[in-house]
Write a protein that holds these residues in place. Structure first.
Motif, mmCIF file in Angstrom:
data_model
loop_
_atom_site.group_PDB
_atom_site.id
_atom_site.type_symbol
_atom_site.label_atom_id
_atom_site.label_comp_id
_atom_site.label_asym_id
_atom_site.label_seq_id
_atom_site.Cartn_x
_atom_site.Cartn_y
_atom_site.Cartn_z
ATOM 1 N N GLY A 116 0.805 -1.216 0.000
ATOM 2 C CA GLY A 116 0.000 0.000 0.000
ATOM 3 C C GLY A 116 0.833 1.258 0.000
ATOM 4 N N ARG A 117 1.641 1.402 1.030
ATOM 5 C CA ARG A 117 2.512 2.587 1.157
ATOM 6 C C ARG A 117 3.557 2.264 2.213
ATOM 7 N NH1 ARG A 117 2.497 7.896 3.687
ATOM 8 N NH2 ARG A 117 3.098 9.500 2.171
ATOM 9 N N ALA A 118 4.828 2.314 1.819
ATOM 10 C CA ALA A 118 5.892 1.955 2.752
ATOM 11 C C ALA A 118 7.187 2.610 2.317
ATOM 12 C CB ALA A 118 6.058 0.438 2.823
ATOM 13 N N LEU A 119 8.094 2.723 3.271
ATOM 14 C CA LEU A 119 9.419 3.270 3.002
ATOM 15 C C LEU A 119 10.345 2.129 2.617
ATOM 16 C CD1 LEU A 119 11.311 5.769 3.066
ATOM 17 C CD2 LEU A 119 11.851 5.142 5.452
ATOM 18 N N VAL A 120 10.854 2.168 1.400
ATOM 19 C CA VAL A 120 11.801 1.171 0.906
ATOM 20 C C VAL A 120 13.075 1.903 0.533
ATOM 21 C CG1 VAL A 120 12.290 -0.571 -0.838
ATOM 22 C CG2 VAL A 120 9.966 -0.341 0.069
ATOM 23 N N GLY A 121 14.131 1.663 1.331
ATOM 24 C CA GLY A 121 15.360 2.430 1.129
ATOM 25 C C GLY A 121 15.142 3.869 1.541
ATOM 26 N N ASN A 122 15.353 4.762 0.629
ATOM 27 C CA ASN A 122 15.128 6.188 0.901
ATOM 28 C C ASN A 122 13.881 6.720 0.217
ATOM 29 O OD1 ASN A 122 17.555 6.387 2.395
ATOM 30 N ND2 ASN A 122 18.736 6.588 0.486
ATOM 31 N N HIS A 123 13.047 5.815 -0.300
ATOM 32 C CA HIS A 123 11.885 6.252 -1.063
ATOM 33 C C HIS A 123 10.609 5.639 -0.503
ATOM 34 C CE1 HIS A 123 14.611 7.836 -4.158
ATOM 35 N NE2 HIS A 123 15.262 6.680 -4.072
ATOM 36 N N ARG A 291 -9.174 3.472 -1.009
ATOM 37 C CA ARG A 291 -8.041 3.153 -0.139
ATOM 38 C C ARG A 291 -6.910 4.163 -0.306
ATOM 39 N NH1 ARG A 291 -6.390 1.659 4.668
ATOM 40 N NH2 ARG A 291 -4.547 0.286 4.650
ATOM 41 N N THR A 292 -6.682 4.593 -1.538
ATOM 42 C CA THR A 292 -5.627 5.578 -1.781
ATOM 43 C C THR A 292 -5.920 6.889 -1.068
ATOM 44 O OG1 THR A 292 -5.117 4.593 -3.933
ATOM 45 C CG2 THR A 292 -4.391 6.865 -3.571
ATOM 46 N N SER A 293 -7.201 7.287 -1.084
ATOM 47 C CA SER A 293 -7.571 8.528 -0.388
ATOM 48 C C SER A 293 -7.372 8.389 1.117
ATOM 49 C CB SER A 293 -9.025 8.884 -0.706
ATOM 50 O OG SER A 293 -9.923 7.922 -0.165
#
Length: 296
Positions: A116-123, A291-293
């Motif tokens: 969904g939305r997560a921090l992977v590395g620096n992004h 879900r995005t909202s």
């Protein structure tokens, strides 16, 4: 020569000694005549028929007047040699992505899996960040041998019969809608940083579709229903390792998609089927937007 008749001669053809000659090849003597129009045809032009031989034009005219056989969903009936093409391509794509993961490693998984939305590395990545392609690519992604082995076995068990019953295009539509229905359900209900991958949502959709089609064709569905129940029990007993949301979402969408395909009224079959596919796709898109909202 009439331009609409192709290479058909304007008048009767004769061989060198006045004997009958093929109407398509005037220089070839022949004593074989078309069973329908009685024109002489050579061995190259004659087409075997139930009684005698026919010329190419009569065969072509006959095909125009014969109603083509259709599946219960309105698809084209294929010969056994040409069946299961879509199923084989889908299995090939899954295996190709699995080999890519083995060669390249976790970079492919991080790039293609559903999240969904997560921090992977620096992004910050994920569907909520615009990576909508993950809803599709996650359905072709596997990491473990047992995972892809089970999914491909189930796809091969269910796919050919469904593809034959629905037709290639409709079968592919059911598969992709089930896949997207599963990933969209997972995206809606799972934690935003929880990853998900695998073709299981699509496979469960095929289970549901097979039950709908089997009921329409009055098959004995008890073995198939028992197998589905067993897999659902396994799913809910291992929720820490299995994404139950994708399984349930794929199953529901597979059932609905198959109902649209096999129960559409014959008089308006294609219109109803296309409209049904668009409505299901719109519902999936709406789920993703909701879900995005929430996440942004």
């Amino acid at each position: 020569m009439n331009p609409l008749d192709g290479d058909r001669p304007a008048g009767p053809a004769e061989g060198p000694a006045g004997s009958p000659a093929c109407y398509r090849h005037p220089g070839r003597e022949t004593h074989i005549r078309c069973a329908r129009c009685e024109r002489p045809v050579c061995s190259e032009c004659m087409v075997s028929a139930s009684v005698g031989f026919q010329c190419p034009e009569c065969v072509r005219d006959g095909r125009r007047t014969v109603r083509q056989a259709r599946t219960i969903a309105g698809g084209s009936v294929r010969s056994p040699q040409k069946s299961a093409i879509v199923t084989k391509v889908l299995i090939g794509l899954n295996l190709a992505v699995f080999l890519l993961v083995l060669v390249v490693g976790d970079k492919v998984v991080d790039k293609l899996m559903l999240i969904g939305r997560a921090l992977v590395g620096n992004h910050v990545v994920g569907v909520a960040e615009g990576d909508w392609y993950r809803l599709l690519t996650a359905g072709f992604l596997h990491q473990e041998v047992w995972h892809i082995a089970f999914n491909m076995w189930a796809l091969w068990m269910l796919g050919p019969a469904l593809e034959s019953a629905l037709g290639r295009t409709r079968f592919l539509a059911v598969y992709l809608l089930s896949l997207l229905g599963g990933t969209a359900t997972s995206y809606l209900l799972a934690a935003q940083n929880q990853g998900s991958l695998g073709a299981s949502g699509a496979v469960f959709g095929l289970f549901g579709a097979a039950i709908v089609v089997g009921r329409r064709m009055r098959y004995d569905l008890r073995p198939l229903i028992a197998l589905l129940v067993i897999n659902l029990v396994i799913t809910f007993l291992n929720t820490s390792r299995i994404d139950w949301r994708a399984h349930v979402g794929g199953l529901v969408v597979g059932v609905i998609s198959a109902i649209v395909m096999v129960h559409a009224p014959r008089a308006h079959r294609v219109v109803v089927q296309v409209a049904g596919v668009l409505v299901i796709a719109a519902a999936i898109v709406a789920t993703v937007l909701v879900r995005t909202s929430q996440l942004t």
